[in-house]
Design an enzyme around this catalytic site. Structure first.
Site, PDB file in Angstrom:
ATOM      1  N   SER A  21      -9.042 -10.312 -19.796  1.00 18.60           N
ATOM      2  CA  SER A  21      -8.159 -10.408 -18.555  1.00 18.60           C
ATOM      3  C   SER A  21      -7.745 -12.612 -19.110  1.00 18.60           C
ATOM      4  CB  SER A  21      -9.941 -11.093 -17.449  1.00 18.60           C
ATOM      5  OG  SER A  21      -9.481 -11.375 -16.679  1.00 18.60           O
ATOM      6  N   LYS A  76     -15.698  -9.384 -20.341  1.00 19.04           N
ATOM      7  CA  LYS A  76     -14.256  -9.454 -21.402  1.00 19.04           C
ATOM      8  C   LYS A  76     -14.794  -9.528 -22.424  1.00 19.04           C
ATOM      9  CE  LYS A  76     -12.388  -7.264 -18.259  1.00 19.04           C
ATOM     10  NZ  LYS A  76     -12.140  -6.238 -18.566  1.00 19.04           N
ATOM     11  N   TYR A 109     -18.274 -12.116 -14.720  1.00 10.22           N
ATOM     12  CA  TYR A 109     -17.362 -10.381 -15.129  1.00 10.22           C
ATOM     13  C   TYR A 109     -16.412 -11.276 -16.343  1.00 10.22           C
ATOM     14  CZ  TYR A 109     -12.034  -9.249 -14.988  1.00 10.22           C
ATOM     15  OH  TYR A 109     -11.161  -8.743 -15.275  1.00 10.22           O
TER      16      TYR A 109
END
Length: 364
Positions: free
Chosen positions: A143, A171, A167
């Site tokens: 991402s 990643k 988040y």
């Protein structure tokens, strides 16, 4: 090549990529727990790809059978469960596209441990299973959130990684894990695809984004407001340092993204073992209000909205520098913001209840 496994293949990006691979004549297996995906999506994928119907072979397993060069197998399972992974790899998997994971920035701030468990532990268990079964080709769904707040726009792959929410941290952790695995022994073929804001839907209107509960991402929420399912769109922040005060993002059509995964897999198969890191984005930025206006103009609809406070974990601007993806894979986005808005609305208007109305169409 042998069968390709898609973890999280019943979700938004996974299902569209599954269709792109089947249309290339590949044999595809999907492992998904359906926490944010639907078996109905895969039934429609099989239909669009011209395969036979997905039929239940055993509890939690469906297949199109021997329907030609391409075939699809769907297995209900959790990427964190070694037993479920071993069942998936028993089909003779030659490569993995890893989509399984949680992806909402705001939710990750509220539930960080859940995100670390699903995203990081799930990836660890998958890599262990790949080791057990001798599979060393992996395309990872990463991402642009990794870049956090940066002054470099557009953002190249060489920009510092400075995530600003859980988040993004997860990643980054998985990317580090993949780099360590690639360096640990020869033979690994790994692509880390950092994509920006996937939106839109398949142009047939049969396949699209159907989030569980209230959407955490802008575009499906916008579509539900346009359909009258929700009263208005909340725009998080009108005081960002951007031309109209709303956040600027790089929106790319989900079918362009699906084709990017297909290209990445082809590069890994054709070239020597490597660790490949690429941005997937259009290279153009549009504000939230730009997207709202484009949606209204393209579809002849009004979308009521209110500007509210900023959301924790967000940044002002995120735009890709996609030149490396074009150089290494010959890939660039081909679809416009108008295509995104048209195809997204075609999905929403044809499926007002999402995939829910078709859930019973899979045997058992």
């Amino acid at each position: 090549m042998t069968k390709v496994l898609l973890t999280g293949g019943a979700g938004f990006i996974g299902s569209h990529t599954c269709l792109a691979l089947l249309e290339e004549g590949l044999s595809v297996g999907v492992l998904d727990d359906f926490s944010n995906g639907s078996p109905e999506a895969l039934r429609r994928v099989a239909e669009l790809a011209g395969l036979g119907a997905l039929r239940q072979e055993s509890p939690g397993r469906w297949s199109t059978g021997d329907s030609g060069p391409a075939d699809l197998t769907l297995l209900r399972g959790d990427v964190r469960c070694p037993g479920d992974l071993d069942r998936a790899f028993a089909d003779g998997i030659g490569a993995v596209l890893h989509f399984a994971g949680l992806k909402a920035v705001g939710e990750s701030v509220a539930q960080p441990l859940r995100y670390w468990d699903v995203n990081v532990t799930g990836s660890l268990r998958l890599l262990e299973a790949m080791g057990r079964h001798g599979c060393r080709t992996l395309v990872f769904s990463s991402s642009a959130t990794l870049y956090g707040s940066t002054d470099r726009v557009p953002i190249p792959e060489t920009a510092p990684l400075q995530p600003i929410n859980p988040y993004g941290y997860t990643k980054a952790a998985v990317e580090r894990m993949l780099a360590d695995v690639a360096a640990s022994s020869p033979g690994w073929r790994i692509a880390r695809l950092r994509y920006f804001n996937p939106v839109g839907a398949h142009p047939s209107g049969r396949l699209g984004e159907d989030p569980s509960g209230s959407p955490n991402n802008l575009f499906p929420y916008l579509c539900q407001v346009a359909a009258g399912r929700r009263p208005r769109l909340d725009v998080f922040g009108g005081d960002w340092p951007t031309p109209d005060g709303t956040g600027v993002r790089d929106y790319l059509h989900v079918m362009d993204l699906a084709e990017g995964h297909r290209r990445a897999l082809a590069v890994l198969e054709a070239e020597p073992p490597q660790l490949l890191t690429l941005n997937l984005g259009s290279g153009s930025g549009h504000s939230v209000l730009d997207l709202v206006r484009a949606f209204e103009t393209t579809n002849g609809l009004a979308v009521p909205f209110s500007v509210v406070g900023r959301r924790p974990g967000d940044s002002a601007v995120s735009i890709a520098d996609p030149q490396e993806a074009e150089r290494r894979m010959g890939w660039r986005t081909r679809r416009s913001l108008a295509d995104i808005c048209r195809d997204g609305w075609a999905w929403q208007s044809a499926n007002p209840g999402g995939f829910g109305e078709g859930e019973s169409s899979l045997d058992g």
